[in-house]
Design an enzyme around this catalytic site. Structure first.
Site, PDB file in Angstrom:
ATOM      1  N   HIS A  62       0.870  -1.185   0.000  1.00  0.00           N
ATOM      2  CA  HIS A  62       0.000   0.000   0.000  1.00  0.00           C
ATOM      3  C   HIS A  62       0.902   1.229   0.000  1.00  0.00           C
ATOM      4  O   HIS A  62       1.855   1.291   0.761  1.00  0.00           O
ATOM      5  CB  HIS A  62      -0.892  -0.016   1.247  1.00  0.00           C
ATOM      6  N   GLU A  75      -6.772   5.455   1.590  1.00  0.00           N
ATOM      7  CA  GLU A  75      -6.882   5.884   0.203  1.00  0.00           C
ATOM      8  C   GLU A  75      -8.016   6.903   0.034  1.00  0.00           C
ATOM      9  O   GLU A  75      -8.018   7.692  -0.904  1.00  0.00           O
ATOM     10  CB  GLU A  75      -7.172   4.643  -0.654  1.00  0.00           C
ATOM     11  N   ARG A  91      -6.909  10.503  -0.378  1.00  0.00           N
ATOM     12  CA  ARG A  91      -6.607  10.891  -1.763  1.00  0.00           C
ATOM     13  C   ARG A  91      -7.894  10.965  -2.572  1.00  0.00           C
ATOM     14  O   ARG A  91      -8.094  11.892  -3.351  1.00  0.00           O
ATOM     15  CB  ARG A  91      -5.617   9.896  -2.389  1.00  0.00           C
ATOM     16  N   ARG A 109      -2.675   0.869  -6.625  1.00  0.00           N
ATOM     17  CA  ARG A 109      -1.720   0.878  -5.512  1.00  0.00           C
ATOM     18  C   ARG A 109      -0.315   0.460  -5.925  1.00  0.00           C
ATOM     19  O   ARG A 109       0.670   1.014  -5.446  1.00  0.00           O
ATOM     20  CB  ARG A 109      -2.224  -0.047  -4.402  1.00  0.00           C
ATOM     21  N   HIS A 117       0.523  -4.895   2.554  1.00  0.00           N
ATOM     22  CA  HIS A 117      -0.848  -4.586   2.933  1.00  0.00           C
ATOM     23  C   HIS A 117      -1.834  -5.719   2.709  1.00  0.00           C
ATOM     24  O   HIS A 117      -2.753  -5.917   3.493  1.00  0.00           O
ATOM     25  CB  HIS A 117      -1.294  -3.361   2.142  1.00  0.00           C
ATOM     26  N   HIS A 118      -1.672  -6.462   1.630  1.00  0.00           N
ATOM     27  CA  HIS A 118      -2.711  -7.446   1.307  1.00  0.00           C
ATOM     28  C   HIS A 118      -2.090  -8.573   0.507  1.00  0.00           C
ATOM     29  O   HIS A 118      -1.271  -8.330  -0.365  1.00  0.00           O
ATOM     30  CB  HIS A 118      -3.809  -6.771   0.475  1.00  0.00           C
ATOM     31  N   ARG A 140      -5.019  -5.799  -5.841  1.00  0.00           N
ATOM     32  CA  ARG A 140      -6.370  -5.538  -5.340  1.00  0.00           C
ATOM     33  C   ARG A 140      -6.693  -4.051  -5.391  1.00  0.00           C
ATOM     34  O   ARG A 140      -5.883  -3.220  -5.001  1.00  0.00           O
ATOM     35  CB  ARG A 140      -6.519  -6.030  -3.907  1.00  0.00           C
TER      36      ARG A 140
END
Ligand code: ADP
Length: 448
Positions: free
Chosen positions: A242, A255, A258, A279, A382-383, A422
């Site tokens: 991220h 996010e 932004r 991302r 992050h993921h 993602r």
């Protein structure tokens, strides 16, 4: 004298809780088993919202959207690696999931956008609160209202089978004692493995040393439990970093900031990217800067519109100033350059056209309402997009794509929905849509 249930749900994040509520409502006797001492997993930390196209809340706001466009943009964001059947199921069922939450008192009627989406389809609490805590507290109310049992501090280590039939799970309690819980079906909703550094490095040696935004429980244990039963995996190398993580606290800067109009500037005081690109792309541009970090910059109006900022301020993550000059000084950025950057960006906002980086979304309003704020950020793990293989009925598939009967999985533990990257707001949608489906399918299975 083992406890016995129809359905055991492993993991109390969004996927597990949605699955448990669905299974209960369809007539199953359910328990949720969670290894941590708190409920909610990484879902608690979700910030942006829940993506869905063609919802009633979009219609109320006059937003015209289509499921097909949502499908296409997610596919492009995922670099065409997304599993088409899972993604189709996902976009088709997203509006129902929004309605299901609403019917259960969890209203996501505020709408914003995230990187890679061309339309406002990220549903959030109207108050501007972060989606994660709101969602978990709402789901927990539903769990309690139904009297669904939740066991905390209980680590599931194994699914027990007899003659290829699921009969229960093995659990290690906080004091080390081991017990067996009987079950006719098991739903694995244990989340991803971003907090398991060894596992991350195994698949992605280049991510050694990166901080993670995830809670400690994101260790990938569900993947290991399912692999022991022969489950296949997919996209394990696809790990998302991220772009906007405060590095001293690993705090994720949403996010939606932004999306709400914030920009990113370098130490030189210049923009360097379309802040609402996907991302992976935004992260790559930050890493390319000589300083390898950036500042997310916004004004009071953006703060007023997004509650998450209150948290960042109270955690002392923000640098605050009454003028752009003062902000530049506090960040050791050349004041002239920063002025020019912001003026130019404001001009783009007024013309609705970003001539420098082609940003088309989140151009909400000029950055001109004092005080001004900046947070120093850099990418963090992050993921994990990869995970076990499932079909659209959330049945876990073995390495030959055969169904492992009685075993279901939903949420971040699963691979395929998000492909190689993602989109923000798609994880919350994923956990609710496939969590609901897992609850339904597990219940259908036991009633067969
Ligand atoms: P998702 O977003 O897919 O719902 P979360 O991270 O929000 O995933 O939730 C997963 C939950 O599962 C976390 O609370 C985590 O602590 C829990 N969990 C992970 N592994 C196990 C395990 N082996 N036994 C019990 N709970 C687990």
């Amino acid at each position: 004298n083992a406890k016995a249930y129809d359905v055991v749900v492993v993991g109390s994040g969004g996927a597990g809780l949605a699955a448990a509520i669905q299974a209960h409502d369809l007539g199953a006797n359910v328990v949720v088993i969670e290894k941590m001492s708190v409920i909610g997993g990484n879902t608690n930390k979700a910030s942006a919202g829940m993506n869905a196209a063609e919802t009633k809340f979009q219609k109320l706001k006059g937003i015209v959207d289509s499921k097909d466009l949502f499908y296409q943009e997610t596919m492009i964001g995922g670099k065409n690696k997304n599993n088409p059947e899972l993604l189709r199921y996902f976009v088709e069922n997203a509006p129902d999931a929004i309605d299901w939450l609403d019917n259960n008192g969890i209203e996501l009627s505020g709408i914003t956008t995230t990187g890679g989406m061309s339309i406002d389809r990220t549903h959030r609490p109207a108050s501007g609160a972060a989606v994660g805590g709101f969602l978990i507290s709402g789901l927990v109310k539903n769990i309690n209202r139904r009297g669904i049992e939740v066991m905390l501090d209980c680590n599931v280590t194994e699914i027990i089978t007899e003659n290829h039939k699921v009969v229960g799970v093995k659990v290690t309690e906080e004091d080390g004692s081991i017990q067996t819980i009987k079950a006719k079906a098991v739903i694995i909703a244990t989340g991803g493995f971003s907090a398991n550094h060894e596992m991350v490095e195994k698949y992605r040696p280049d991510l050694k040393g990166f901080v993670t935004t995830n809670h400690k429980g994101a260790t990938g244990s569900g993947i290991m439990i399912l692999e022991k039963l022969g489950a296949g995996t997919v996209d394990m190398k696809e790990i998302q970093i991220h772009p906007t993580v405060e590095q001293t606290t690993s705090y994720l800067i949403s996010e939606s900031i932004r999306g709400g109009g914030a920009i990113l500037v370098s130490q030189k005081g210049e923009r360097f990217v379309n802040e609402l690109n996907t991302r992976d792309k935004v992260s790559a541009e930050i890493i390319k800067l000589p300083e390898h970090y950036s500042y997310i910059l916004f004004d009071q109006q953006i703060r007023d519109e997004n509650k998450s900022v209150e948290e960042y301020v109270s955690q002392d993550l923000t640098v605050q100033a009454d003028s752009i000059n003062e902000l530049a000084q506090k960040l050791s950025i050349d004041a002239n350059t920063l002025h020019k950057t912001i003026e130019r960006y404001n001009h783009f906002v007024n013309n609705k056209q970003d001539e420098d980086f082609g940003r088309t979304t989140g151009l909400r309003h000029p950055i001109d309402k004092a005080p001004f704020y900046a947070i120093k950020i850099a990418p963090g793990i992050h993921h994990t997009m990869g995970g076990v293989t499932i079909n659209t009925e959330t049945q876990v598939l073995d390495t030959e794509k055969n169904v492992i009967s009685g075993v279901f999985a939903a949420g971040e533990v699963v691979g395929g929905v998000h492909g190689a990257n993602r989109i923000g707001g798609n994880a919350v949608a994923d956990i609710i849509i496939f969590g609901m489906q897992a609850g339904k399918q597990a219940t259908d299975y036991i009633h067969q």
